[in-house]
Design an enzyme around this catalytic site. Structure first.
Site, PDB file in Angstrom:
ATOM      1  N   HIS A 277       0.846  -1.191   0.000  1.00  0.00           N
ATOM      2  CA  HIS A 277       0.000   0.000   0.000  1.00  0.00           C
ATOM      3  C   HIS A 277       0.883   1.242   0.000  1.00  0.00           C
ATOM      4  O   HIS A 277       2.021   1.222   0.470  1.00  0.00           O
ATOM      5  CB  HIS A 277      -0.942   0.019   1.208  1.00  0.00           C
ATOM      6  CG  HIS A 277      -0.249   0.285   2.512  1.00  0.00           C
ATOM      7  ND1 HIS A 277      -0.034   1.560   3.012  1.00  0.00           N
ATOM      8  CD2 HIS A 277       0.296  -0.556   3.428  1.00  0.00           C
ATOM      9  CE1 HIS A 277       0.590   1.487   4.166  1.00  0.00           C
ATOM     10  NE2 HIS A 277       0.810   0.210   4.448  1.00  0.00           N
ATOM     11  N   CYS A 278       0.342   2.317  -0.565  1.00  0.00           N
ATOM     12  CA  CYS A 278       1.014   3.614  -0.506  1.00  0.00           C
ATOM     13  C   CYS A 278       0.204   4.500   0.445  1.00  0.00           C
ATOM     14  O   CYS A 278      -0.499   3.991   1.313  1.00  0.00           O
ATOM     15  CB  CYS A 278       1.147   4.235  -1.901  1.00  0.00           C
ATOM     16  SG  CYS A 278      -0.420   4.456  -2.757  1.00  0.00           S
ATOM     17  N   ALA A 279       0.258   5.789   0.297  1.00  0.00           N
ATOM     18  CA  ALA A 279      -0.404   6.695   1.242  1.00  0.00           C
ATOM     19  C   ALA A 279      -1.921   6.579   1.205  1.00  0.00           C
ATOM     20  O   ALA A 279      -2.589   6.749   2.226  1.00  0.00           O
ATOM     21  CB  ALA A 279       0.007   8.132   0.957  1.00  0.00           C
TER      22      ALA A 279
ATOM     23  N   ARG B  12      -3.656   4.162  -1.333  1.00  0.00           N
ATOM     24  CA  ARG B  12      -4.160   3.076  -2.162  1.00  0.00           C
ATOM     25  C   ARG B  12      -3.629   1.710  -1.752  1.00  0.00           C
ATOM     26  O   ARG B  12      -2.479   1.574  -1.361  1.00  0.00           O
ATOM     27  CB  ARG B  12      -3.793   3.321  -3.634  1.00  0.00           C
ATOM     28  CG  ARG B  12      -4.545   4.441  -4.294  1.00  0.00           C
ATOM     29  CD  ARG B  12      -3.843   4.894  -5.548  1.00  0.00           C
ATOM     30  NE  ARG B  12      -2.697   5.746  -5.243  1.00  0.00           N
ATOM     31  CZ  ARG B  12      -1.636   5.890  -6.037  1.00  0.00           C
ATOM     32  NH1 ARG B  12      -1.563   5.222  -7.156  1.00  0.00           N
ATOM     33  NH2 ARG B  12      -0.646   6.684  -5.684  1.00  0.00           N
TER      34      ARG B  12
END
Length: 486
Positions: free
Chosen positions: A25-27, A29
């Protein structure tokens, strides 16, 4: 929120844990590499309140959950799937295996240039600040700020030095990043970049004048003549040289005995690559880079507002394919060679496209009654105006279709206007409202007018199409009711 239930619902909708190849995961998504994206139950995901949008790009299926929420959902998701902690880089590498050769090439350029963007942005914005101090008639009629206030002259000179550093020594940044991407030692790549901008060489920016005067310095080695010319502000030469360096280093490390490896491999890698760079690679790729830059400038100057409109119309569809990442390399060259190009025409058009996506999303906010779409549109519209369009484009506009048509129409109109007045950027930055600081002084007013035109056209077209779409749905529902009654 019950994060465990959310994770279970998402897992069921994407085909179960057997369908997951990689996850991170990113910030905002959840980023997944799936074995088969055709098994996704898209309607089930769309019904989930927590899901703000979904899209597939670069071999990854991404689910927008929002800041904070995605962290908690991922923890539960990892427990359910048995996935070990992975970085977005790991997932990106796994996803790249699903890409075609062209997509892999674009991703390669993205991997090289995205890490160095902060340095280029900082240099470009400082250059813009210097231009504000030295531009005549911008603040004071007939004078620049440093002419009106001479005690600011040294400040402008200081800022100019800071601004030029990233572009003068650009091959060092690219050499480090590219060699690392190609599998070599990034510090050898940086050393190669230093070699290409060594102060003993003729500065690359003065090569054309020296050549016209017949004053290009040379090395004479065993009867061969090699031009002693640097590659300041160049992109293509150091990219190709970094690839060669990484391959030579990899080749030597497999064959040189371990007790000699640390001595022989770096020595031969740098020496062989350096010789090849100055004899063959540099001169050939310099000419190719000049042709590319000249071709782009010619195309922009020749096609004018028609070319700008077409580029603006197609920019968002290009973003959907991920091909826009290849523009970073082109923009870097345009900015590095600003004396000839005047700056980048790509950035302002990208900004018009982002503004248009935001305007269309805000129009949707006023049109729809669905609470979930309203919640997504309110945040996504503002985000797009500030330069981040993924939530707006994938979470709202593409899903409803008519806002996307409105957005690309607005982008085309605004791009045509700014192209007519030759608006260019002197720095990379947030392509949207904050992009004003990146625009070349003297054209900022036209940039602002272009944003206004873009917003108005995208907003109005979306409103018109949305109301027409609503009437069609109402008519269709009426017809269905009548059929049922009969």
């Amino acid at each position: 929120m019950n994060y465990s239930n959310i994770a279970q619902e998402i897992l069921a909708a994407i085909g179960g844990k057997e369908n997951i190849n990689a996850a991170a995961h990113c910030a905002t998504r959840l980023r997944l590499v799936l074995n088969n994206e055709e098994t996704i139950d898209q309607s089930k995901l769309d019904e989930m309140d927590v899901v703000k949008g979904t899209f597939s790009t670069g071999g990854q299926y991404q689910i927008i959950l929002g800041s904070g929420t995605v962290n908690e959902v991922y923890k539960e998701f990892a427990k359910l799937t048995g996935q070990s902690e992975m970085s977005t880089k790991d997932v990106s590498s796994a996803g790249s295996k699903k890409l075609n050769p062209l997509q892999r090439f674009v991703k390669m350029l993205s991997d090289i240039f995205v890490p160095i963007i902060p340095a280029i942005v900082a240099g470009g914005l400082l250059m813009g600040l210097n231009n504000l101090l030295t531009a005549k008639d911008f603040f004071i009629e007939g004078q620049s700020l440093i002419e009106a206030y001479p005690n600011m002259a040294d400040l402008a000179a200081l800022i100019n030095t800071f601004a030029n550093a990233a572009f003068v020594f650009l091959p060092i940044l690219i050499g480090f990043s590219a060699t690392q991407r190609f599998g070599g030692n990034p510090y050898l790549g940086a050393a190669l970049g230093m070699l290409m901008v060594h102060p003993d060489l003729l500065n690359g920016y003065g090569y054309a004048d020296a050549m016209a005067k017949g004053e290009v310095p040379i090395w004479k080695i065993f009867g061969f003549e090699i031009e002693k010319v640097g590659y300041q502000g160049s992109v293509l030469p150091v990219l190709v040289s970094s690839f060669i360096l990484a391959k030579i280093e990899t080749f030597l490390r497999r064959r040189v005995p371990s007790f000699l490896d640390n001595l022989v491999t770096p020595l031969l890698s740098i020496f062989i690559t350096g010789v090849l760079t100055f004899i063959f690679v540099g001169p050939i790729t310099r000419s190719a880079g000049n042709l590319l830059t000249d071709g782009l400038v010619w195309l922009y100057d020749t096609t004018g507002f028609i070319g700008g409109a077409l580029f603006g119309l197609l920019y968002a569809p290009i973003v959907i394919t991920g091909m826009h990442h290849s523009f970073i390399a082109v923009e870097t060259q345009l900015l590095a060679d600003m004396a000839k190009t005047g700056g980048s025409f790509i950035f302002p058009i990208a900004a018009m496209s982002n503004i248009a996506q935001g305007a269309a999303t805000i129009a949707v906010l006023l049109l729809v009654r669905d609470a979930k779409i309203k919640g997504t549109a309110s945040a996504a519209g503002i985000s797009a105006l500030l330069g981040i369009t993924e939530p707006a484009m994938f979470g709202v506009n593409l899903k409803l279709k008519y806002p996307f048509i409105g957005a690309i129409s607005g982008a085309a109109a605004g791009s045509a206007f700014i192209s007519l007045f030759k608006v260019k950027a002197i720095a990379l930055g947030a392509a949207g409202l904050p992009g004003i600081i990146s625009i070349k002084p003297g054209t900022i007013t036209f940039y602002i007018l272009g944003m206004a035109i873009t917003f108005a056209v995208a907003f109005l077209v979306t409103i018109v199409l949305g109301k027409r779409d609503s009437r069609k749905q109402a008519f269709g529902n009426k017809g269905t009711r009548e059929q049922k009654a009969s």
